[in-house]
Design an enzyme around this catalytic site. Structure first.
Site, PDB file in Angstrom:
ATOM      1  N   LEU A  33      17.718  -7.047  72.313  1.00 35.60           N
ATOM      2  CA  LEU A  33      17.324  -5.720  72.771  1.00 35.60           C
ATOM      3  C   LEU A  33      16.193  -5.183  71.912  1.00 35.60           C
ATOM      4  O   LEU A  33      16.336  -5.028  70.695  1.00 35.60           O
ATOM      5  CB  LEU A  33      18.523  -4.770  72.726  1.00 35.60           C
ATOM      6  CG  LEU A  33      19.789  -5.268  73.463  1.00 35.60           C
ATOM      7  CD1 LEU A  33      20.878  -4.219  73.393  1.00 35.60           C
ATOM      8  CD2 LEU A  33      19.466  -5.623  74.916  1.00 35.60           C
ATOM      9  N   GLY A  36      13.814   0.103  72.334  1.00 35.07           N
ATOM     10  CA  GLY A  36      13.888   1.438  71.755  1.00 35.07           C
ATOM     11  C   GLY A  36      12.551   1.963  71.274  1.00 35.07           C
ATOM     12  O   GLY A  36      11.638   1.197  70.952  1.00 35.07           O
ATOM     13  N   GLN A 104      13.285  -2.417  80.563  1.00 33.34           N
ATOM     14  CA  GLN A 104      14.154  -1.253  80.736  1.00 33.34           C
ATOM     15  C   GLN A 104      13.241  -0.062  81.021  1.00 33.34           C
ATOM     16  O   GLN A 104      12.589   0.461  80.119  1.00 33.34           O
ATOM     17  CB  GLN A 104      14.996  -1.013  79.486  1.00 33.34           C
ATOM     18  CG  GLN A 104      16.007   0.105  79.631  1.00 33.34           C
ATOM     19  CD  GLN A 104      16.776   0.384  78.346  1.00 33.34           C
ATOM     20  OE1 GLN A 104      16.323   0.034  77.259  1.00 33.34           O
ATOM     21  NE2 GLN A 104      17.941   1.014  78.475  1.00 33.34           N
ATOM     22  N   ASP A 134      16.332  -5.297  65.743  1.00 38.21           N
ATOM     23  CA  ASP A 134      16.032  -4.717  64.434  1.00 38.21           C
ATOM     24  C   ASP A 134      17.043  -5.142  63.375  1.00 38.21           C
ATOM     25  O   ASP A 134      17.315  -4.409  62.430  1.00 38.21           O
ATOM     26  CB  ASP A 134      15.977  -3.196  64.525  1.00 38.21           C
ATOM     27  CG  ASP A 134      17.304  -2.591  64.976  1.00 38.21           C
ATOM     28  OD1 ASP A 134      18.247  -3.351  65.279  1.00 38.21           O
ATOM     29  OD2 ASP A 134      17.400  -1.341  65.035  1.00 38.21           O
ATOM     30  N   ASN A 266      16.753   1.347  61.324  1.00 37.68           N
ATOM     31  CA  ASN A 266      16.395   2.388  62.279  1.00 37.68           C
ATOM     32  C   ASN A 266      15.473   3.446  61.696  1.00 37.68           C
ATOM     33  O   ASN A 266      14.953   4.284  62.424  1.00 37.68           O
ATOM     34  CB  ASN A 266      17.661   3.069  62.808  1.00 37.68           C
ATOM     35  CG  ASN A 266      18.408   2.187  63.791  1.00 37.68           C
ATOM     36  OD1 ASN A 266      17.846   1.769  64.801  1.00 37.68           O
ATOM     37  ND2 ASN A 266      19.657   1.883  63.486  1.00 37.68           N
ATOM     38  N   LYS A 422     -26.620 -12.843  47.623  1.00 41.60           N
ATOM     39  CA  LYS A 422     -26.133 -12.969  48.998  1.00 41.60           C
ATOM     40  C   LYS A 422     -26.967 -13.989  49.755  1.00 41.60           C
ATOM     41  O   LYS A 422     -28.175 -14.151  49.533  1.00 41.60           O
ATOM     42  CB  LYS A 422     -26.141 -11.603  49.693  1.00 41.60           C
ATOM     43  CG  LYS A 422     -27.512 -11.049  50.051  1.00 41.60           C
ATOM     44  CD  LYS A 422     -27.842 -11.303  51.509  1.00 41.60           C
ATOM     45  CE  LYS A 422     -29.149 -10.674  51.914  1.00 41.60           C
ATOM     46  NZ  LYS A 422     -29.563 -11.040  53.279  1.00 41.60           N
ATOM     47  N   HIS A 434     -27.769 -12.456  34.257  1.00 42.60           N
ATOM     48  CA  HIS A 434     -27.436 -11.035  34.174  1.00 42.60           C
ATOM     49  C   HIS A 434     -28.481 -10.150  34.856  1.00 42.60           C
ATOM     50  O   HIS A 434     -29.647 -10.482  34.948  1.00 42.60           O
ATOM     51  CB  HIS A 434     -27.275 -10.576  32.717  1.00 42.60           C
ATOM     52  CG  HIS A 434     -28.241 -11.209  31.770  1.00 42.60           C
ATOM     53  ND1 HIS A 434     -27.834 -12.008  30.741  1.00 42.60           N
ATOM     54  CD2 HIS A 434     -29.585 -11.202  31.721  1.00 42.60           C
ATOM     55  CE1 HIS A 434     -28.893 -12.443  30.083  1.00 42.60           C
ATOM     56  NE2 HIS A 434     -29.968 -11.971  30.662  1.00 42.60           N
TER      57      HIS A 434
END
Length: 581
Positions: A33, A36, A104, A134, A266, A422, A434
């Site tokens: 189930l 919920g 449902q 759960d 819950n 990059k 550096h």
């Protein structure tokens, strides 16, 4: 991936899924189930999709159910059903059989959700195992014992129970004087402890886990009676139980050997509790397997992680997702490793590593962030950021360096303090020690870039590439204006500005001082519609519209302030010169 079956110390791990079911056992269908709304959980993912130990609670339940090899598995969905269906499609599409779904349409309670699933199983006459989505701590062994006891006793229904210190939100189980099932009280009714003289007021109350085994024919008959009689205003499950009692159908109880198995979630308090219980189960398993976990209370290891015997996990450390840690590797303290591989003898301390490979004996030292990168054997990163980069064996980065995407450092190359690089390559043994910026460049093996140097790779519209040969020595405070190629063995003097190709073996210097020349209107003429052109026009009090790069006309208001004169040392360029970044 660790399952609750592996974590369950009671399991001998000797059987495949479903193998321990008696060959004469009835056919089994499983219902989970998951409809919920989970309002008490607060905003966020659907309740059953909240992760516990790196896996959704629903996934834990389905894995436990799968160990019994049911013929069919039906997941009842409702709120956020699209999210649940997408999760099932992504995680269980290859399961045999794959979970089915039943919707449902409105929230009518536990029994109504169960009826929705039963309608998805027309003609099924075996045992129906029902669980909530759960309850992530359920084990296959506990469910198998429930089903076995149910079928052996020939019950219409058998419920799973346990005794918990905190029974808030759980139905209370009442037994007769001979210990048989008598009633199931709704949550928050009656005393939470049985009568007694002890300081605790008696032993813990027995509660229902919301997990049941039903005889399919008896359950269907109870639902038919419910619908025929029109008693649909209350909780359907209570009506089903009344039907079983009225028809003298037997209801049994199976008590979980480990009461933690029945814990559900819950709200956030309960979610934190089940997470802590699973954390402890996982850590106990790895400790028994030879992993050194210095502080199990602060070590969080996901079920998908793999650790070799001899690995060391220091305090406040998380090993998440599909990570692996080799023998002799040390992780922590204060570290997160997610979906990454850490090689034998490697060190990751006070850092975050995501979707990366850390080679054997490599070092990721304090305050580093490594994302989607590869670090070779024996390489070292100190207090730096790596993003989509590759370091060769024995390469060095940092401290305080930023290695951006599409960068590769070959063996023993170095990016030092306060360097940003990059989309570039450094050959074997090349160094940028550096205070430099390297963008869109290929630097040959053995070359050295002096401090305070920069590669001007962008003219405001397009990026250009620079090539530096092998064993080149670039002096301090040099500027390389791309596109430019510097041959092998070149030396450059301090403060050289290199805008033209340099042949191999040459010495390049900049003679005299650079005389400044301002070219009025260059930006508006050569970069019309750019942010710089608009800013210049506004500063000069111009009106009208300027065309942006995408053809949109933009009005430039008049300014009443006189333009400020340019700074005495502000650089300018000629039409043929390229701007630095």
């Amino acid at each position: 991936m660790i399952s609750q079956k592996i974590l369950d110390g009671r399991s001998e791990l000797t059987s495949e899924p479903g193998e321990d079911r008696d060959q004469h056992a009835r056919e089994l269908a499983a219902v989970v189930l998951a409809a919920g709304n989970g309002e008490r959980m607060g905003p966020g993912p659907q309740k059953v999709l909240r992760e516990v130990g790196g896996r959704a609670m629903l996934g834990h339940v389905l894995d436990a159910v799968a160990e019994l090899a049911p013929r069919r598995t039906v997941v009842v969905t409702g709120h956020h059903r699209t999210d649940v269906e997408e999760y099932l499609a992504a995680r269980f599409a290859d399961a045999a059989p794959a979970p089915e779904t039943a919707v449902q349409e409105h929230q009518g309670g536990y029994g109504h959700a169960l009826l929705t699933a039963v309608n998805r199983l027309p003609g099924f006459t075996g045992t129906i195992l029902v669980s909530c989505g759960d309850a992530p701590l359920l084990t296959g062994d506990t469910l198998a014992r429930l089903v076995a006891e149910h079928e052996k006793a020939g019950n219409a229904m058998t419920l799973l129970s346990g005794r918990l210190p905190d029974t808030t939100g759980y139905s209370l189980v009442l037994r007769s004087e001979v210990g048989e099932y008598e009633a199931l009280l709704p949550p928050d009714r009656a005393d939470r402890r049985e009568p007694g003289d002890g300081p605790a007021g008696g032993r813990l109350r027995e509660v229902g886990a919301g997990v049941y085994a039903f005889d399919a024919a008896a359950l269907r008959a109870a639902f038919d009676d419910l619908l025929t009689s029109g008693r649909t205003s209350g909780e359907y499950l209570a009506t089903v139980l009344d039907h079983f009692t009225a028809h003298d159908l037997r209801i049994g109880i199976t008590v979980a050997e480990d009461p933690d198995d029945i814990l559900g979630a819950n709200d956030q308090v309960q979610l934190a509790r089940v997470r802590a219980v699973l954390r402890d189960r996982i850590n106990r398993w790895w400790l028994a397997a030879g992993v050194d976990i210095a502080d199990p209370a602060t070590a969080w290891i996901d079920v998908g992680a793999r650790l070799a015997a001899g690995a060391v996990v220091l305090p406040n450390t998380r090993v998440l997702g599909a990570s692996s840690v080799g023998c002799g590797a040390v992780i922590g303290p204060d570290t997160e490793v997610r979906d990454s591989a850490v090689g034998e003898g490697a060190l990751v301390e006070r850092s975050t590593v995501t979707a990366s490979d850390i080679g054997a004996d490599a070092r990721v030292r304090a305050y580093s962030t490594v994302s989607r990168s590869g670090i070779g054997a024996g390489a070292e990163v100190t207090g730096s950021v790596l993003d989509q980069a590759v370091l060769g064996a024995s390469a060095q980065v940092g401290p305080y360096a930023y290695v951006r995407p599409d960068t590769r450092l070959d063996e023993a190359a170095k990016v030092g303090t306060f360097v940003e690089i990059k989309n570039s390559t450094l050959g074997a043994g090349a160094k940028v020690p550096h205070l430099s910026y390297i963008g869109d460049a290929d630097i040959g093996e053995g070359s050295n870039i002096g401090g305070l140097s920069g590669f001007a790779n962008y003219d405001g519209r397009k990026k250009f590439r620079s090539v530096v040969g092998r064993n080149v020595r670039i002096g301090g405070q040099n500027g390389l204006i791309a596109p430019v190629t510097i041959g092998d063995g070149v030396y450059s003097g301090a403060r050289a500005l290199i805008a033209e190709d340099v042949p191999p073996g040459a010495l390049v210097i900049s003679e005299g001082s650079l005389k400044q020349r301002n070219i009025p209107g260059w930006v508006q003429k050569n970069r019309p519609g750019s942010a710089s052109a608009i800013a210049a026009a506004m500063a000069q009090g111009e009106t009208g519209e300027l065309e942006t790069a995408d053809g949109v006309r933009q009005r430039v208001p008049r300014t009443t302030e006189p333009p400020e004169p340019p700074a005495a040392n502000e650089p300018s360029t000629t039409d043929g010169e390229r701007s630095t970044p």
